[in-house]
Design a protein around this motif. Structure first.
Motif, mmCIF file in Angstrom:
data_model
loop_
_atom_site.group_PDB
_atom_site.id
_atom_site.type_symbol
_atom_site.label_atom_id
_atom_site.label_comp_id
_atom_site.label_asym_id
_atom_site.label_seq_id
_atom_site.Cartn_x
_atom_site.Cartn_y
_atom_site.Cartn_z
ATOM 1 N N MET A 127 0.871 -1.168 0.000
ATOM 2 C CA MET A 127 0.000 0.000 0.000
ATOM 3 C C MET A 127 0.911 1.222 0.000
ATOM 4 O O MET A 127 1.743 1.368 0.889
ATOM 5 C CB MET A 127 -0.888 -0.014 1.245
ATOM 6 N N VAL A 128 0.777 2.075 -1.007
ATOM 7 C CA VAL A 128 1.621 3.262 -1.107
ATOM 8 C C VAL A 128 0.735 4.507 -1.152
ATOM 9 O O VAL A 128 -0.430 4.448 -1.532
ATOM 10 C CB VAL A 128 2.545 3.216 -2.348
ATOM 11 N N ALA A 129 1.308 5.608 -0.747
ATOM 12 C CA ALA A 129 0.664 6.929 -0.812
ATOM 13 C C ALA A 129 -0.684 6.942 -0.098
ATOM 14 O O ALA A 129 -1.676 7.429 -0.632
ATOM 15 C CB ALA A 129 0.516 7.390 -2.265
ATOM 16 N N ASN A 130 -0.705 6.421 1.118
ATOM 17 C CA ASN A 130 -1.933 6.452 1.913
ATOM 18 C C ASN A 130 -2.061 7.841 2.548
ATOM 19 O O ASN A 130 -1.274 8.187 3.420
ATOM 20 C CB ASN A 130 -1.899 5.370 2.988
ATOM 21 N N PRO A 131 -3.052 8.631 2.136
ATOM 22 C CA PRO A 131 -3.183 9.977 2.694
ATOM 23 C C PRO A 131 -3.627 9.991 4.158
ATOM 24 O O PRO A 131 -3.504 11.008 4.822
ATOM 25 C CB PRO A 131 -4.238 10.633 1.798
ATOM 26 N N LEU A 132 -4.096 8.869 4.675
ATOM 27 C CA LEU A 132 -4.547 8.799 6.061
ATOM 28 C C LEU A 132 -3.466 8.278 7.003
ATOM 29 O O LEU A 132 -3.669 8.238 8.207
ATOM 30 C CB LEU A 132 -5.784 7.907 6.154
ATOM 31 N N ALA A 133 -2.326 7.867 6.448
ATOM 32 C CA ALA A 133 -1.231 7.331 7.271
ATOM 33 C C ALA A 133 -0.264 8.456 7.625
ATOM 34 O O ALA A 133 0.177 9.211 6.760
ATOM 35 C CB ALA A 133 -0.499 6.229 6.530
ATOM 36 N N GLU A 134 0.040 8.543 8.904
ATOM 37 C CA GLU A 134 0.962 9.578 9.362
ATOM 38 C C GLU A 134 2.412 9.134 9.213
ATOM 39 O O GLU A 134 3.252 9.873 8.754
ATOM 40 C CB GLU A 134 0.662 9.913 10.816
ATOM 41 N N GLN A 135 2.698 7.934 9.609
ATOM 42 C CA GLN A 135 4.047 7.388 9.496
ATOM 43 C C GLN A 135 3.941 5.885 9.370
ATOM 44 O O GLN A 135 2.908 5.298 9.638
ATOM 45 C CB GLN A 135 4.895 7.748 10.713
ATOM 46 N N GLY A 136 5.021 5.279 8.948
ATOM 47 C CA GLY A 136 5.042 3.835 8.818
ATOM 48 C C GLY A 136 6.426 3.314 9.106
ATOM 49 O O GLY A 136 7.364 4.072 9.326
ATOM 50 N N CYS A 137 6.531 2.014 9.099
ATOM 51 C CA CYS A 137 7.850 1.415 9.333
ATOM 52 C C CYS A 137 8.539 1.200 7.982
ATOM 53 O O CYS A 137 7.936 1.350 6.926
ATOM 54 C CB CYS A 137 7.706 0.113 10.107
ATOM 55 N N SER A 138 9.773 0.816 8.025
ATOM 56 C CA SER A 138 10.554 0.682 6.803
ATOM 57 C C SER A 138 10.083 -0.483 5.916
ATOM 58 O O SER A 138 10.314 -0.467 4.717
ATOM 59 C CB SER A 138 12.037 0.498 7.128
ATOM 60 N N CYS A 139 9.425 -1.467 6.492
ATOM 61 C CA CYS A 139 8.958 -2.604 5.686
ATOM 62 C C CYS A 139 7.750 -2.230 4.843
ATOM 63 O O CYS A 139 7.441 -2.916 3.878
ATOM 64 C CB CYS A 139 8.652 -3.799 6.572
ATOM 65 N N GLY A 140 7.042 -1.163 5.198
ATOM 66 C CA GLY A 140 5.902 -0.712 4.405
ATOM 67 C C GLY A 140 4.588 -1.379 4.728
ATOM 68 O O GLY A 140 3.576 -1.081 4.122
ATOM 69 N N SER A 141 4.565 -2.290 5.684
ATOM 70 C CA SER A 141 3.313 -2.975 5.997
ATOM 71 C C SER A 141 2.642 -2.434 7.251
ATOM 72 O O SER A 141 1.522 -2.808 7.557
ATOM 73 C CB SER A 141 3.542 -4.480 6.149
ATOM 74 N N SER A 142 3.288 -1.558 7.973
ATOM 75 C CA SER A 142 2.753 -1.020 9.221
ATOM 76 C C SER A 142 2.652 0.498 9.128
ATOM 77 O O SER A 142 3.492 1.150 8.507
ATOM 78 C CB SER A 142 3.666 -1.427 10.380
#
Length: 147
Positions: A127-142
């Protein structure tokens, strides 16, 4: 100390986000009607995602996207191949390359793009460019949700 506070606050935050998402949603029984009534709730699919789904979903299966509590940032994306639709599922894509997501999970990733990425060490859906996500981890799944 901060870790312990996050662990205590996380269940309450997840309950509040889930409650507000389900409380404000109009009751829609038909997935086709849900797609027409919730026009602002969209999930984008990249061309590489559609191409990969056409290759692997030739038996009527589709990609199911789910958002669950957990991961190192609070929420995590889960990608599975499935062939059974639930009554609260929304469908995106085309018949040969379909992505399905339930309405509660869509509240956490409306406007995001499902992509297929192939790298030297792994290949998979992201999942990329989620406008509702503030931050994530380096793996991209969290990810964590903007409040």
């Amino acid at each position: 100390m901060a870790f312990m506070l996050r662990q205590l606050a996380r269940p309450a935050l997840q309950r509040n986000l889930f409650y507000s998402a389900t409380k404000l949603r109009p009751a829609v029984k038909d997935a086709a009607a849900a797609t027409t009534t919730n026009t602002q709730q969209q999930l984008q699919l990249s061309e590489s995602c559609l191409k990969r789904l056409r290759e692997i979903c030739n038996d009527g299966s589709f990609l199911r996207v789910t958002v669950e509590g957990g991961g190192c940032s609070g929420f995590q994306y889960k990608f599975d191949l499935d062939n059974k639709l639930n009554e609260d599922d929304l469908q995106f894509g085309e018949e040969q390359a379909k992505v399905v997501i339930d309405t509660v999970s869509l509240d956490y990733c409306t406007g995001a793009t499902v992509d297929y990425q192939s790298e030297l060490i792994r290949a998979g859906f992201r999942m990329v460019a989620n406008p509702l996500a503030e931050q994530g981890c380096s793996c991209g799944s969290s990810f964590s949700v903007k409040l």
